[in-house]
Design an enzyme around this catalytic site. Structure first.
Site, PDB file in Angstrom:
ATOM      1  N   GLU A 447       0.822  -1.216   0.000  1.00  0.00           N
ATOM      2  CA  GLU A 447       0.000   0.000   0.000  1.00  0.00           C
ATOM      3  C   GLU A 447       0.852   1.260   0.000  1.00  0.00           C
ATOM      4  O   GLU A 447       0.335   2.363   0.087  1.00  0.00           O
ATOM      5  CB  GLU A 447      -0.979  -0.003   1.176  1.00  0.00           C
ATOM      6  CG  GLU A 447      -0.358  -0.206   2.536  1.00  0.00           C
ATOM      7  CD  GLU A 447      -1.402  -0.317   3.660  1.00  0.00           C
ATOM      8  OE1 GLU A 447      -2.579  -0.046   3.412  1.00  0.00           O
ATOM      9  OE2 GLU A 447      -1.006  -0.665   4.783  1.00  0.00           O
ATOM     10  N   ASP A 471      -4.771   3.062   0.228  1.00  0.00           N
ATOM     11  CA  ASP A 471      -3.581   3.842   0.575  1.00  0.00           C
ATOM     12  C   ASP A 471      -2.622   3.985  -0.605  1.00  0.00           C
ATOM     13  O   ASP A 471      -2.039   5.045  -0.807  1.00  0.00           O
ATOM     14  CB  ASP A 471      -2.850   3.199   1.757  1.00  0.00           C
ATOM     15  CG  ASP A 471      -3.503   3.577   3.067  1.00  0.00           C
ATOM     16  OD1 ASP A 471      -3.760   4.773   3.264  1.00  0.00           O
ATOM     17  OD2 ASP A 471      -3.793   2.672   3.872  1.00  0.00           O
ATOM     18  N   CYS A 518      -7.219  -6.026  -1.707  1.00  0.00           N
ATOM     19  CA  CYS A 518      -8.276  -5.856  -0.704  1.00  0.00           C
ATOM     20  C   CYS A 518      -8.723  -4.408  -0.552  1.00  0.00           C
ATOM     21  O   CYS A 518      -9.498  -4.097   0.337  1.00  0.00           O
ATOM     22  CB  CYS A 518      -7.816  -6.403   0.640  1.00  0.00           C
ATOM     23  SG  CYS A 518      -6.421  -5.508   1.334  1.00  0.00           S
TER      24      CYS A 518
HETATM   25  C1  PEP Z   1      -6.013  -0.153   1.824  1.00  0.00           C
HETATM   26  O1  PEP Z   1      -5.237   0.742   2.183  1.00  0.00           O
HETATM   27  O2  PEP Z   1      -6.347  -0.342   0.636  1.00  0.00           O
HETATM   28  C2  PEP Z   1      -6.621  -1.063   2.815  1.00  0.00           C
HETATM   29  C3  PEP Z   1      -7.332  -2.097   2.450  1.00  0.00           C
HETATM   30  O3  PEP Z   1      -6.459  -0.772   4.136  1.00  0.00           O
HETATM   31  P1  PEP Z   1      -7.235   0.381   4.943  1.00  0.00           P
HETATM   32  O4  PEP Z   1      -8.376   0.838   4.091  1.00  0.00           O
HETATM   33  O5  PEP Z   1      -7.663  -0.255   6.223  1.00  0.00           O
HETATM   34  O6  PEP Z   1      -6.172   1.413   5.124  1.00  0.00           O
HETATM   35 MG    MG Z   2      -4.398   0.780   4.132  1.00  0.00          MG
END
Ligand code: PEP
Ligand code: MG
Length: 601
Positions: A447, A471, A518
């Site tokens: 990320e 991110d 994800c």
């Molecule tokens: C992301 O950064 O894509 C992620 C899945 O984590 P979060 O949204 O919890 O930062």
């Molecule tokens: Mg993230």
């Protein structure tokens, strides 16, 4: 959609001026019907002095009201179990515990006795004090749980006053309220309401989770909507886009009725996909997993056919029970339960990802939190947070397939340092003769651009990659993911983001390790063919999207995805490419574009 907005200038069938408001869609679907403005009847209990010889009776009255509240909750638990399953009822089981909580029950009794006051006033004062503390907390979780406490408080007070307990609303209406409790929504759903719109609330509040599980279209965070809508106003509630149209004109109503029918047909068609594999027309199997963060969401795994949990965000489970962190033992019990339910599918526990827009322990503040002390950086500095969590996950790992995922990795040294902690934690467990799976796979979130750019080196160090596009997008485009002012620039399908995804999948394939995605990009259906074309073989998303994603996958050939990915990578303009993808979706996976504007977290 712009068309509908202009139509709003005309007047509604009963002559009232139409208008529309935006909020956060937390449960998809379209509801059309009259508004029912639900005002929580909260009683301000007056203080009364109680004579010394009547104090015992006052305590008995309190005890009896608590017992009645317990009976209510048992009934609500039964209804919830019947409608939604075992896990969803845990919200009310937690409320049952609060009723007898050591910090609440004896304190109320003591308050009645020492202040010689009526039970209702004591309940209001003691529980109100606890609630205020929770409402003032930095933790979103605690602020939302304050709502539970209010629910219990009102339940007891109503019993003390022998008031009506049932949350009464008119049938076939759209409930508009300041806020709702999880119990309200369960009871309303029994009365056949069509949807909910509230002033407050967020995607992870219990009400939102319940609404999703009950498939009740809902929009939250509509600040001030209760002041603008009256009972009987005609409403269109769009839980996909997070919109409410008040007093729509005939043409808008007709358009939404058509959409509503289409949506119902799509859902019906989706259900048939539940037990079918996510496989492309040319026979490539894709894994579809769920992103979860609360144990109450576990029932959604089976409901939407998730093959395990690709991302379990542990922030919510860790920031519970009125404390910043729960103990190793409490974490273990929670994780074990999650692994049990998800098994035989795997559970991917992400190590606590604090910082950024999530609260930090010890109230630490930063000027630039997304570039600051966040995720793994905090955890490596604070072993007193890391080690208990790691021990709890390892102990849970013997109950089903379990993986560990590290957030916010930027350099190899962080992975190596984490591995040292992992080894010493495993050694300690072995010495204590506590069982765990020594082969639990270790993965990292991709990320931060540095990781994607050096993915070949990282692939040698870890067992899997999980691409976090939420991110990754903000870091590669230098656009704050939560800042409305630059939201237009935040584009997860930007060719630069896609290039980093490609680098990652290529390195993973070369090293022979799995890679999944994800971030919210997985729920952007126009991106799905491109992602598969870029080499993604596993997607993890909010469960309510999984069947629509599966529909897209089953309508495409991988070779088509590869051709689209090639075009996307070489395009200079993401907008032009999105149009190509929308046309592709319309042609091949008819109907799914319905979900495109959804903003459910
Ligand atoms: C992301 O950064 O894509 C992620 C899945 O984590 P979060 O949204 O919890 O930062
Ligand atoms: Mg993230």
């Amino acid at each position: 959609m712009a068309r509908h907005r202009t139509e709003l200038q005309e007047s509604s069938p009963d002559g009232k001026p139409p208008f529309h408001r935006k909020g956060i869609g937390v449960s998809p679907g379209i509801a059309i019907g009259p508004a029912y403005l639900y005002a929580r009847i909260s009683f301000e209990v007056e203080k009364r002095s109680i004579d010394d010889d009547k104090l015992e009776f006052e305590v008995t009255r309190f005890e009896s009201a608590v017992r009645k509240a317990e009976r209510d909750l048992h009934k609500i638990i039964d209804v919830t179990r019947e409608k939604l399953g075992e896990e969803s009822s845990s919200i009310f089981e937690a409320q049952l515990l609060i009723l007898r909580d050591e910090a609440v029950y004896p304190e109320v009794v003591k308050y009645i006795q020492s202040h010689e006051v009526n039970a209702g006033y004591a309940v209001q004062t003691v529980m109100g004090k606890h609630r205020q503390m929770m409402e003032a907390s930095d933790s979103e979780y605690l602020r939302e749980r304050a709502n539970d406490l209010l629910d219990i408080q009102e339940r007891i007070v109503r019993h003390l006053r022998r008031g009506r307990i049932l949350s009464a609303v008119e049938e076939e209406t759209i409930v508009v309220a300041e806020s709702l409790t999880a119990a309200d929504i369960i009871l309303f759903s029994r009365r056949g309401i069509l949807g909910c719109a509230t002033d407050f609330g967020g995607p992870t509040s219990h009400v939102s989770i319940m609404a999703r599980a009950l498939a009740l279209p809902s929009v939250v965070s509509m600040h001030g909507i209760t002041g603008e809508v009256q009972t009987g106003d005609m409403l269109i509630l769009d839980g996909i886009k997070g919109e409410l149209i008040v007093n729509p004109d005939e043409e808008t109503l007709a358009a939404y009725r058509t959409m509503q029918e289409r949506y119902a047909r799509l859902l019906q068609r989706d259900k048939q996909l539940l037990h079918l594999p996510a496989e492309t027309l040319d026979g490539h199997r894709i894994q579809l997993q769920a992103n979860l963060e609360l144990k109450e969401e576990l029932d959604l795994l089976a409901a939407y056919g998730a093959e395990g949990i690709g991302l379990f965000r542990t922030e919510m489970l860790l920031l519970m029970e009125g404390k910043v962190l729960v103990t190793e033992e409490e974490q273990f019990e929670n994780y074990k339960n999650v692994v049990d339910v998800a098994s035989p599918g795997e559970t991917t526990f992400r190590i606590l990802d604090l910082g950024g827009d999530k609260m930090l322990p010890m109230g630490h503040r930063e000027h630039n939190p997304f570039l600051g002390w966040r995720g793994i950086r905090i955890m490596l500095d604070k072993k007193d947070l890391l080690i208990p969590q790691l021990r709890a996950i390892l102990r849970a790992s013997i109950f089903g397939p379990t993986r560990i995922l590290l957030p916010m990795i930027t350099s190899l040294s962080e992975v190596r340092e984490f591995k040292e902690v992992l080894t010493s934690t495993m050694n300690a467990l072995t010495e204590e003769e506590i069982p765990f799976n020594p082969d639990v796979p270790l993965g990292i979130m991709v990320e931060v651009p540095s990781v994607a750019l050096m993915a070949d080196l990282f692939a040698k160090e870890v067992d899997f990659f999980s691409i976090g596009t939420n991110d990754l997008t903000q870091y590669v485009l230098a656009v704050d993911r939560g800042n409305d002012l630059v939201a237009e620039l935040y584009d997860e399908m930007h060719p630069a983001v896609l290039k980093l995804i490609k680098l990652t999948t290529k390195a993973a394939a070369k090293a022979g390790i799995p890679v999944s995605l994800c971030g919210e990009l997985a729920t952007n259906l126009r991106a799905v063919p491109v992602l598969l074309g870029l080499g993604i073989t596993s997607l993890s998303a909010s469960p309510i999207y999984l069947l629509a994603i599966k529909r897209v996958i089953r309508a495409m050939k991988l070779s088509e995805g590869e051709a689209l990915a090639k075009r996307a990578l070489s395009s200079s303009d993401a907008e032009e490419f999105k149009e190509i993808m929308d046309n592709w979706l319309d042609k091949h996976a008819c109907g799914v574009s319905f979900f495109l504007e959804g903003n459910v977290a």
